[in-house]
Motif scaffolding. Structure first.
Motif, PDB file in Angstrom:
ATOM      1  N   PRO A 156       0.836  -1.209   0.000  1.00  0.00           N
ATOM      2  CA  PRO A 156       0.000   0.000   0.000  1.00  0.00           C
ATOM      3  C   PRO A 156       0.871   1.259   0.000  1.00  0.00           C
ATOM      4  N   VAL A 157       0.416   2.263  -0.742  1.00  0.00           N
ATOM      5  CA  VAL A 157       1.148   3.530  -0.825  1.00  0.00           C
ATOM      6  C   VAL A 157       0.174   4.691  -0.701  1.00  0.00           C
ATOM      7  N   ALA A 158       0.717   5.880  -0.506  1.00  0.00           N
ATOM      8  CA  ALA A 158      -0.091   7.101  -0.475  1.00  0.00           C
ATOM      9  C   ALA A 158      -0.572   7.419  -1.888  1.00  0.00           C
ATOM     10  N   ALA A 200       1.415  -0.906  -8.324  1.00  0.00           N
ATOM     11  CA  ALA A 200       1.050  -1.706  -9.500  1.00  0.00           C
ATOM     12  C   ALA A 200      -0.417  -1.589  -9.898  1.00  0.00           C
ATOM     13  N   LYS A 201      -1.303  -1.258  -8.944  1.00  0.00           N
ATOM     14  CA  LYS A 201      -2.728  -1.169  -9.303  1.00  0.00           C
ATOM     15  C   LYS A 201      -3.517  -0.329  -8.313  1.00  0.00           C
ATOM     16  N   VAL A 202      -4.643   0.144  -8.827  1.00  0.00           N
ATOM     17  CA  VAL A 202      -5.612   0.903  -8.039  1.00  0.00           C
ATOM     18  C   VAL A 202      -6.916   0.120  -8.085  1.00  0.00           C
ATOM     19  N   GLY A 203      -7.483  -0.146  -6.935  1.00  0.00           N
ATOM     20  CA  GLY A 203      -8.754  -0.861  -6.867  1.00  0.00           C
ATOM     21  C   GLY A 203      -9.889   0.103  -6.588  1.00  0.00           C
ATOM     22  N   ILE A 204     -11.019  -0.105  -7.280  1.00  0.00           N
ATOM     23  CA  ILE A 204     -12.210   0.707  -7.035  1.00  0.00           C
ATOM     24  C   ILE A 204     -13.400  -0.211  -6.782  1.00  0.00           C
ATOM     25  N   SER A 205     -14.408   0.307  -6.111  1.00  0.00           N
ATOM     26  CA  SER A 205     -15.558  -0.519  -5.734  1.00  0.00           C
ATOM     27  C   SER A 205     -16.755  -0.347  -6.662  1.00  0.00           C
ATOM     28  N   LEU A 248      -8.046   0.361  -3.000  1.00  0.00           N
ATOM     29  CA  LEU A 248      -6.665  -0.114  -2.969  1.00  0.00           C
ATOM     30  C   LEU A 248      -5.765   0.836  -3.737  1.00  0.00           C
ATOM     31  N   LEU A 249      -4.625   1.173  -3.148  1.00  0.00           N
ATOM     32  CA  LEU A 249      -3.611   1.977  -3.827  1.00  0.00           C
ATOM     33  C   LEU A 249      -2.264   1.294  -3.642  1.00  0.00           C
TER      34      LEU A 249
END
Length: 137
Positions: free
Chosen positions: A55-57, A116-121, A112-113
């Motif tokens: 996880p990152v900012a 490698a990827k960003v997760g959205i709901s 999620l950040l």
């Protein structure tokens, strides 16, 4: 005896009382980016950076990072991370696959950040109803 009666420099003698050698540095090795410690210690370039799944900012995520939905399906790529100069995260501009345009996903829908990827709901219908991205400036 007053301070005026002492020899010059006696009060602020950096060698300490009795001629002791005193290290003027008050911080331990590693207190600056170019000083990582003694010989054999890692160089600054070898220090741990986040891995692809760490996880990152929000401001660490780069343009072009993959965006995935709630089931892990690939949705598109990050066009721009949206936030203020003060560091307040507002959301993500996502360039959706299949020619659906660029949509704004609010920060409340980001799950999620990582580098490698960003997760959205948002599901497929909600993504299509999301506001179109309007670049500022």
């Amino acid at each position: 005896m007053t301070d005026f009666d002492r020899e010059p420099g006696a009060i602020d003698n950096p060698s300490g009382p009795g001629g002791q050698d005193v290290d003027p540095r008050t911080l331990p090795p590693g207190d600056t980016a170019d000083d990582v410690g003694e010989s054999g210690e890692p160089e600054a370039s070898q220090l741990d950076l986040p891995g692809p799944d760490d996880p990152v900012a929000w401001n660490y995520v780069e343009e072009g990072t993959e965006v995935v939905g709630p089931n892990g399906d690939k949705l598109g790529k990050v066009k721009q991370m949206l936030g203020t100069d003060e560091g307040i995260f507002h959301g993500v501009a996502v360039d959706l696959d299949r020619g659906s345009g660029i949509r704004t996903v609010p920060s409340a829908e980001v799950t999620l950040l990582t580098p490698a990827k960003v997760g959205i709901s948002l599901d497929a219908d909600a993504r299509q109803r999301a506001d179109e991205y309007q670049p500022s400036g």
